[in-house]
Design an enzyme around this catalytic site. Structure first.
Site, short mmCIF file in Angstrom:
data_model
loop_
_atom_site.label_atom_id
_atom_site.label_comp_id
_atom_site.label_asym_id
_atom_site.label_seq_id
_atom_site.Cartn_x
_atom_site.Cartn_y
_atom_site.Cartn_z
N ASP A 267 -35.49 -83.53 -54.21
CA ASP A 267 -36.28 -83.87 -53.03
C ASP A 267 -36.26 -85.37 -52.72
O ASP A 267 -36.52 -86.21 -53.58
CB ASP A 267 -37.73 -83.43 -53.27
CG ASP A 267 -38.50 -83.23 -51.98
OD1 ASP A 267 -38.34 -84.05 -51.07
OD2 ASP A 267 -39.27 -82.26 -51.90
N SER B 144 -36.94 -83.59 -47.08
CA SER B 144 -37.61 -82.38 -47.53
C SER B 144 -37.71 -81.38 -46.37
O SER B 144 -36.70 -81.10 -45.72
CB SER B 144 -38.97 -82.74 -48.13
OG SER B 144 -39.44 -81.73 -48.98
#
Length: 260
Positions: free
Chosen positions: A158, A46
């Protein structure tokens, strides 16, 4: 310890996800610079993938800080007509390309791994080759907020869903000593004010227990106290960065003394 043993030891550094809390990573990089800490390979998930990529390609903490201070939530996204997400993360990719150019992961001076999730299978995808900006976008595409990144047959989102603090890729890269930065180790969630807040709380609260198990293999876990900060308040970046610096400095100094 023999010279051969020292040469064979590789130190890996894992940058965890955490949206705006990722500014703490920059503070850790500042402490690394002052203590002489060097990583032989890095991995990121991320926002941690962005920091890891910048570091792997030789950007200093000061250069990364400058980018972070100029960012806004609107800089990271753009409206898109998609059934998969409200926003496109394309602009974030443009920021990466503006800083690094069109670079490939495998060309990083410091070996780099970026973690994403294939939402079609639910499996972890560790990106070690390919376009850096695309990988960072994929790793940072929060499901429901950002449109997934298509890569071949995969729909990548993600990496927080599978490994928020990416220790396992470092082990696969041959790291015998692992340092990781866990932005949620001491974080306190708060009442969400809007949909992004709600989704972020859901994702990160769900993964926290799993993450604690995954990072047990790390030799040093840096967990700055970011409990009072929102995940999306960009105005807190300078203070978050400073906490990352101040709380990691004594840990890295001790690490330096133990691993000369």
């Amino acid at each position: 310890m023999s010279t051969a043993s020292k040469v064979s030891e590789r130190t890996g550094l894992a940058f965890g996800g955490g949206v705006v809390l990722g500014a703490a990573h920059i503070g850790v990089l500042k402490a690394m610079d002052e203590t002489g800490f060097r990583a032989d390979c890095v991995a990121g998930t991320s926002i941690g993938s962005f920091i890891a990529a910048m570091h792997a390609f030789g950007k200093s903490w000061r250069e990364i800080e400058k980018v972070a201070l100029e960012l806004d939530w609107s800089d990271l996204s753009g409206l898109t007509l998609s059934g998969y997400g409200l926003l496109s993360i394309r602009k974030f990719g443009e920021i990466v390309r503006a800083q690094l150019g069109t670079r490939r992961i495998e060309d990083a001076p410091v070996p780099l791994a970026i973690v994403a999730t294939d939402i079609c299978t639910g499996l972890e995808v560790v990106l070690r080759k390919g376009d850096v900006a695309t990988a960072v976008m994929a790793s940072s595409s929060i499901p429901g907020i950002f449109k997934p990144v298509e890569l071949g047959e995969m729909l990548l989102v993600d990496g927080v869903l599978v490994e928020n603090v990416p220790v396992s890729p470092l082990k696969a890269m041959g790291a015998s000593r692992i340092v990781c930065i866990d932005l949620f180790g001491r974080h306190s969630f708060r009442r969400p004010e809007h949909l992004p807040d709600l989704l972020l709380n859901a994702f990160y609260s769900a993964m926290r227990a799993i993450s604690q198990i995954q990072i047990r293999e790390a030799d040093l876990v840096i967990t700055p106290d970011l409990s009072r900060f929102s995940l999306v308040d960009m105005s807190a970046v300078p203070e978050i960065l400073d906490i990352g610096y101040r709380e990691s400095m004594p840990l890295l100094e001790a690490w330096r003394d133990e691993h000369p």
